[in-house]
Design an enzyme around this catalytic site. Structure first.
Site, short mmCIF file in Angstrom:
data_model
loop_
_atom_site.label_atom_id
_atom_site.label_comp_id
_atom_site.label_asym_id
_atom_site.label_seq_id
_atom_site.Cartn_x
_atom_site.Cartn_y
_atom_site.Cartn_z
N VAL A 16 34.34 -67.84 83.56
CA VAL A 16 33.60 -68.59 82.55
C VAL A 16 32.28 -69.13 83.11
O VAL A 16 31.21 -68.94 82.51
CB VAL A 16 34.45 -69.75 82.00
CG1 VAL A 16 33.63 -70.65 81.08
CG2 VAL A 16 35.66 -69.21 81.25
N SER A 108 40.85 -75.92 76.69
CA SER A 108 41.65 -74.72 76.48
C SER A 108 42.44 -74.87 75.19
O SER A 108 42.81 -75.99 74.80
CB SER A 108 42.62 -74.53 77.65
OG SER A 108 43.63 -73.61 77.33
N SER A 109 42.74 -73.76 74.55
CA SER A 109 43.50 -73.81 73.29
C SER A 109 44.93 -74.31 73.50
O SER A 109 45.60 -74.68 72.54
CB SER A 109 43.53 -72.44 72.63
OG SER A 109 44.12 -71.48 73.49
N CYS A 110 45.40 -74.35 74.76
CA CYS A 110 46.76 -74.82 75.01
C CYS A 110 46.90 -76.34 74.82
O CYS A 110 48.00 -76.88 74.90
CB CYS A 110 47.23 -74.43 76.40
SG CYS A 110 46.42 -75.32 77.73
N TYR A 137 48.89 -78.41 82.59
CA TYR A 137 47.50 -77.99 82.42
C TYR A 137 46.92 -78.54 81.11
O TYR A 137 45.79 -79.04 81.07
CB TYR A 137 47.43 -76.46 82.42
CG TYR A 137 46.05 -75.89 82.24
CD1 TYR A 137 45.11 -76.00 83.25
CD2 TYR A 137 45.69 -75.21 81.08
CE1 TYR A 137 43.82 -75.46 83.10
CE2 TYR A 137 44.43 -74.67 80.92
CZ TYR A 137 43.50 -74.79 81.93
OH TYR A 137 42.25 -74.26 81.78
N LYS A 141 43.72 -81.14 80.46
CA LYS A 141 42.59 -80.82 79.59
C LYS A 141 42.42 -81.85 78.47
O LYS A 141 41.30 -82.20 78.08
CB LYS A 141 42.76 -79.41 79.01
CG LYS A 141 42.54 -78.31 80.02
CD LYS A 141 41.11 -78.33 80.56
CE LYS A 141 40.81 -77.20 81.50
NZ LYS A 141 39.42 -77.25 82.01
N LEU A 167 40.57 -66.05 76.99
CA LEU A 167 39.36 -65.37 77.42
C LEU A 167 39.66 -64.17 78.30
O LEU A 167 40.70 -64.10 78.95
CB LEU A 167 38.47 -66.35 78.18
CG LEU A 167 38.07 -67.62 77.43
CD1 LEU A 167 37.44 -68.63 78.38
CD2 LEU A 167 37.11 -67.28 76.29
N HIS A 180 46.24 -64.19 83.68
CA HIS A 180 46.59 -64.29 82.28
C HIS A 180 47.05 -62.92 81.75
O HIS A 180 46.93 -61.91 82.43
CB HIS A 180 45.39 -64.79 81.47
CG HIS A 180 45.09 -66.23 81.68
ND1 HIS A 180 44.08 -66.68 82.51
CD2 HIS A 180 45.67 -67.35 81.18
CE1 HIS A 180 44.05 -68.00 82.51
NE2 HIS A 180 45.01 -68.44 81.71
#
Length: 313
Positions: A16, A108-110, A137, A141, A167, A180
């Site tokens: 990123v 992050s979407s998590c 995690y 975030k 991503l 991932h």
């Protein structure tokens, strides 16, 4: 953000951060500030403070993070929580202390609840339990988002947060255990093709649905929002489109040109059933992705082959 402003990219050697650096360079920004983890341990508060005091960056992209897939998240739970908390807290506080004009925190979407209604809207944050395999995690975030909000509320800092979807792309991590799902599939299919294996095992049932965004598209969105968005509320960054892990595996198999079968190992965890971002806010702000999945996969696979060739030679 002027072309000669000093811009610090935390995490520039990751996928990123590297994409953000390329995007800024393409647009003509010529005063980019970077440090490797060897030169600056972002978990060390004194070192981070000294760095900010010395360099005085005008803008900060906070893309540094300890990241990984389901296995890594679930195995190194303490590290994922501690390392990410320390890095983001140190950078956000130093940015406030040393007068950074604007900071962008990448989450992050998590962060969203495991069973949140789909597609995931920004206001579903903290409305239910998280997916247990990546909870540490996610909590780190979420803390970063709340730090940005708190420093804005108390000190008036222009700190914004964005939430990227899953991503992939140039500079991805292809570690056999800690990567991932998408880079893991690229490596697995490629190695099976090289070895002439008749089948490839894919974790889980193949039914969970995931959304994927090319990292260079994310970088374009980040720079766009740094220039055009100053709101307190977080912004989702994604495509607004998803597909099943089975469909993903078949697409990767096609790009890699593997001829064998796909076997799903249902004894392995699926993770969250679905993670699709609602990107209507992002679209209303004037940005939309441009790289479709197969096109991005071709570029990602070429990057994987390049890395593999360099490692061998």
């Amino acid at each position: 953000m002027q072309l000669n402003d000093k811009i610090y990219i935390a995490g520039h050697r990751g996928m990123v951060g590297g994409a953000i650096k390329r995007r800024l360079q393409t647009l003509g920004y010529n005063n980019l500030l970077t440090r490797s983890s060897v030169d600056l341990d972002l978990r060390n508060q004194a070192a981070v403070d000294e760095f900010f005091a010395s360099e005085q960056p005008d803008y900060v992209f906070l893309a540094a993070a300890k990241v990984g897939g389901i296995y890594a998240n679930n195995t190194y739970r303490a590290e994922f929580l501690y390392d990410n908390l320390m890095m983001e807290a140190n950078i956000i506080h130093a940015a406030y202390k040393h007068g950074v004009k604007k900071l962008m925190f990448l989450g992050s979407s998590c962060i969203y609840p495991k069973m949140a209604p789909q597609p995931l809207t920004e206001d579903s944050l903290l409305t239910g339990p998280l997916e247990i395999t990546n909870e540490p995690y996610a909590i780190a975030k979420i803390a970063g988002i709340k730090l940005c909000e708190a420093y804005r509320d108390q000190y008036g800092c222009n700190f914004i947060s964005v939430m990227p979807t899953n991503l992939y792309g140039i500079g991805d991590n292809y570690h056999p255990e800690n990567s991932h799902v998408l880079p893991a599939l690229i490596r697995r299919f490629h190695e099976a093709k090289e070895a002439g294996k008749p089948s490839v095992a894919v974790w889980g049932s193949g039914t969970p649905r995931r959304e994927f965004l090319f990292a260079d598209d994310l970088a374009a969105a980040c720079v766009y929002l740094m220039l055009h968005y100053d709101g307190k509320e977080l912004v989702n960054i994604g495509t607004g489109e998803d597909l099943s892990i089975k469909e993903l595996a078949e697409t990767v198999k096609d790009v890699v040109c593997y001829d064998g079968k796909i076997v799903f190992d249902a004894s392995k965890p699926d993770g969250t059933p679905r993670k699709l971002m609602d990107v209507s806010k992002l679209h209303s702000l004037g940005w939309k992705h441009t790289t479709e999945l197969k096109e991005g996969l071709v570029q990602a696979y070429a990057d994987f082959l390049k890395k593999r060739h360099m490692a061998v030679s």
